[in-house]
Design a protein around this motif. Structure first.
Motif, PDB file in Angstrom:
ATOM      1  N   ILE A 119       4.657  10.390 -60.711  1.00  0.00           N
ATOM      2  CA  ILE A 119       4.418   8.954 -60.929  1.00  0.00           C
ATOM      3  C   ILE A 119       5.571   8.136 -60.356  1.00  0.00           C
ATOM      4  N   ASN A 120       6.792   8.621 -60.560  1.00  0.00           N
ATOM      5  CA  ASN A 120       7.977   7.887 -60.097  1.00  0.00           C
ATOM      6  C   ASN A 120       8.088   7.821 -58.576  1.00  0.00           C
ATOM      7  N   LEU A 121       7.380   8.719 -57.860  1.00  0.00           N
ATOM      8  CA  LEU A 121       7.378   8.652 -56.397  1.00  0.00           C
ATOM      9  C   LEU A 121       6.616   7.428 -55.891  1.00  0.00           C
ATOM     10  N   ASN A 122       5.734   6.909 -56.744  1.00  0.00           N
ATOM     11  CA  ASN A 122       4.985   5.688 -56.432  1.00  0.00           C
ATOM     12  C   ASN A 122       4.112   5.846 -55.180  1.00  0.00           C
ATOM     13  N   PHE A 123       3.515   7.031 -55.029  1.00  0.00           N
ATOM     14  CA  PHE A 123       2.620   7.293 -53.904  1.00  0.00           C
ATOM     15  C   PHE A 123       1.187   6.837 -54.186  1.00  0.00           C
ATOM     16  N   GLU A 180      -1.761   5.387 -57.481  1.00  0.00           N
ATOM     17  CA  GLU A 180      -1.889   4.701 -58.767  1.00  0.00           C
ATOM     18  C   GLU A 180      -1.678   5.666 -59.943  1.00  0.00           C
ATOM     19  N   ILE A 181      -1.051   5.158 -60.984  1.00  0.00           N
ATOM     20  CA  ILE A 181      -0.716   5.982 -62.145  1.00  0.00           C
ATOM     21  C   ILE A 181      -1.954   6.630 -62.746  1.00  0.00           C
ATOM     22  N   TYR A 193      -2.305  15.021 -66.200  1.00  0.00           N
ATOM     23  CA  TYR A 193      -1.726  16.248 -66.762  1.00  0.00           C
ATOM     24  C   TYR A 193      -2.845  17.239 -67.034  1.00  0.00           C
ATOM     25  N   LEU A 194      -2.758  18.411 -66.411  1.00  0.00           N
ATOM     26  CA  LEU A 194      -3.783  19.441 -66.571  1.00  0.00           C
ATOM     27  C   LEU A 194      -3.123  20.811 -66.690  1.00  0.00           C
TER      28      LEU A 194
END
Length: 377
Positions: free
Chosen positions: A168-172, A174-175, A180-181
């Motif tokens: 998420i922090n890479l911002n590639f 949308e959140i 999580y799987l």
């Protein structure tokens, strides 16, 4: 009916093989024909599993000719050469195959650069799902490539919440597309069948266990050096290491140099490690990095005391920051040898918490979670 297409060209005996197999089989078993499940056989890597897939109604799609046995294997450089070969040979046949597919989810586990690239050209008929099992090493070119291609990705799934936060922090992307799987690690019926298999223990002594490929990542060289003092002070214990890999000779030489050839046993690859897990006094994970670490989950299910490095990112999360096992500082000299003295401490509570945490890694829970993710989107 939806199509689930798995892409996971595995070169060696890695956890991704089991993860892919269990995920595919779980969908076919529990979805009641809601999904058609297929696995791409890119170069013959799944040839030995065809009969198993057939029994479980998973279709194997032969993409090209069988050249798997000719690929360079063992070590980082050789594996990268093999990945390039698979990419180049698979490019055209995979493109042709995907053009014929409708209403499909394409789940990419390994050699993800190819499906990532192809995702740019397929829009509505194929939904690309990227399975990330470890934090990606992003050089400038890869960062730039991912930044562009990720806009076309339907979903990204991560086996740990820690990895999910990092992606998420890479911002590639949308959140809401980063999910999580947990891996499909445990087959309860298979575990119950295998755990009571009779085994011959070296020296018939108490033992500490390590299971994993003999590679730099698994860091057994550190384990061997760290456990020397413990074994010298506790003559009723041995160390058993299960696994094969390119560092076998190096590990064996270190064992001889330390004078521990009668106390440390390299058993090679075994199809069924459960009986050893069931009988071991403790399981040690010495890895430099791991997501989550299949053997940790399997050992916890077998009522093992777990001792693990605090490597990124799965073991610490699975062991609840030390509440469900013992953690030592990753690869730091003296840390494991100091911690291993806790092996005789009453650790019933830790075992219970670790075993309870195993439940989210069953095939059925994986299916329910994955199906819920697909329905959300």
């Amino acid at each position: 009916m939806h199509n689930l297409i798995y892409w996971s060209p595995c070169l060696g005996n890695v956890g991704t093989i089991k993860s892919t197999i269990n995920s595919a089989v779980s969908f076919k078993k529990y979805s009641k024909n809601e999904f058609s499940v297929k696995i791409i056989n890119a170069c013959g890597e799944w040839n030995n599993d065809k009969e198993f897939f057939k029994k479980n109604n998973v279709e194997v799609v032969d993409l090209a000719f069988n050249y798997f046995k000719y690929l360079p294997q063992g070590g980082y450089l050789k594996s990268r050469i093999s990945y390039i070969i698979i990419f180049l040979i698979s490019f055209i046949p995979l493109t042709i195959y995907l053009k014929k597919q409708k209403n499909s989810f394409f789940i990419a586990h390994l050699i993800t650069s190819l499906p990532l690239f192809l995702s740019f050209f397929f829009k509505k008929n194929i939904k690309f799902i990227l399975r990330i099992s470890g934090y990606p090493r992003l050089n400038f070119l890869r960062f730039f490539f991912w930044k562009i291609i990720f806009k076309k990705i339907y979903l990204v799934t991560c086996p740990t919440t820690e990895l999910q936060k990092k992606i998420i922090n890479l911002n590639f992307v949308e959140i809401n597309k980063i999910k999580y799987l947990p891996d499909a690690i445990i087959d309860i019926s298979d575990f119950l069948k295998k755990k009571f298999e009779k085994i011959d223990l070296p020296n018939n002594k108490k033992f500490i266990l390590n299971v994993g490929r003999l590679t730099k990542q698994k860091n057994q060289l550190y384990l061997i050096k760290e456990i020397k003092e413990f074994l010298n002070q506790n003559k009723d214990y041995d160390l058993i290491i299960i696994g094969e890999g390119e560092l076998k000779n190096k590990l064996n030489n270190e064992i001889i140099n330390l004078g521990l050839e009668k106390r440390i046993h390299l058993l090679g690859h075994l199809n069924n490690p459960y009986p050893y897990m069931k009988l071991s006094s403790a399981f040690i994970l010495s890895s430099l990095w791991e997501e989550v670490g299949f053997v940790i989950v399997e050992s916890a299910l077998s009522n093992c005391t777990i001792i693990s490095s605090n490597c990124a990112s799965g073991p610490t999360e699975f062991l609840l920051n030390g509440e469900a096992g013992y953690l030592f500082e990753n690869n730091k000299i003296g840390e494991l040898s100091k911690l291993i003295k806790n092996i005789n401490v009453d650790n019933y509570k830790k075992k219970v918490l670790a075993k309870k945490n195993c439940l989210k890694y069953t095939k059925f829970r994986h299916y329910l979670k994955f199906k819920s993710i697909l329905n959300e989107n």
